[in-house]
Design an enzyme around this catalytic site. Sequence first.
Site, PDB file in Angstrom:
ATOM      1  N   HIS A 107       0.836  -1.203   0.000  1.00 36.34           N
ATOM      2  CA  HIS A 107       0.000   0.000   0.000  1.00 36.34           C
ATOM      3  C   HIS A 107       0.864   1.243   0.000  1.00 36.34           C
ATOM      4  O   HIS A 107       2.032   1.212   0.368  1.00 36.34           O
ATOM      5  CB  HIS A 107      -0.954   0.011   1.201  1.00 36.34           C
ATOM      6  CG  HIS A 107      -0.273  -0.064   2.538  1.00 36.34           C
ATOM      7  ND1 HIS A 107       0.296  -1.221   3.033  1.00 36.34           N
ATOM      8  CD2 HIS A 107      -0.073   0.878   3.482  1.00 36.34           C
ATOM      9  CE1 HIS A 107       0.803  -0.986   4.228  1.00 36.34           C
ATOM     10  NE2 HIS A 107       0.611   0.284   4.521  1.00 36.34           N
ATOM     11  N   HIS A 109       0.940   5.374   1.204  1.00 35.31           N
ATOM     12  CA  HIS A 109       0.413   6.400   2.098  1.00 35.31           C
ATOM     13  C   HIS A 109       0.522   7.741   1.396  1.00 35.31           C
ATOM     14  O   HIS A 109       1.574   8.066   0.839  1.00 35.31           O
ATOM     15  CB  HIS A 109       1.251   6.502   3.380  1.00 35.31           C
ATOM     16  CG  HIS A 109       1.262   5.285   4.221  1.00 35.31           C
ATOM     17  ND1 HIS A 109       0.552   5.189   5.391  1.00 35.31           N
ATOM     18  CD2 HIS A 109       1.909   4.102   4.087  1.00 35.31           C
ATOM     19  CE1 HIS A 109       0.765   4.006   5.952  1.00 35.31           C
ATOM     20  NE2 HIS A 109       1.594   3.328   5.162  1.00 35.31           N
TER      21      HIS A 109
END
Length: 145
Positions: A107, A109
Site C-alpha cells: 500500500h 500512504h
Amino acid sequence: MTLIAPYDPDNIFARILRGEIPSVKVWEDDHVLAFMDVFPQSEGHVLVVSKTSTARTLLDIEPDVLARLIAATQRTARAVCKALDPEGFQIMQFNGEAGGQTVFHLHFHIIPRWADRPMKGHGHAPMADAETLRALAGRIAAALD
C-alpha cells in the site's frame, strides 16, 4: 516478518477489501481502493491499495498492477492537495518489518504536510474520529479529477 513470506489473507487490508471490516472510502474502482487511514499521521492521510494483487511488498507486485496503483496514488494525491491545500505532501511505502511495514499488503500512504503541524509517527498516531474521517473523505472525493 521477513521480505519473503506467504501472503496472509487475513491481514487487515484483505479483510477491508472483503468488507469484513469497515473503512472510510475516498474512492474505488475494480482495481484500487483509496481509503482514510484510521491512525492518521496528518489530517487527510489516505491509503491506496490494490484490490487485485496479493503482493506483500514492492518486490512482489506485478508490474501492470503497480502501474495502475501508482497512477491511482497520483490521482488521489492531486485530490488531497486540491481539497486540503497542504504546503506539501509525502508518499510513503514501507517494505518489510525492519522497513517500517505494519500491514503486509502492499500500500501507499498519502500524507498531507503543513509547516506548522507536526506529523505523528507511523504506527503511533491515535485513532481518528470516524465522522471526521468521513468529512475529509467527502472533501477529497469531491476534488477528484
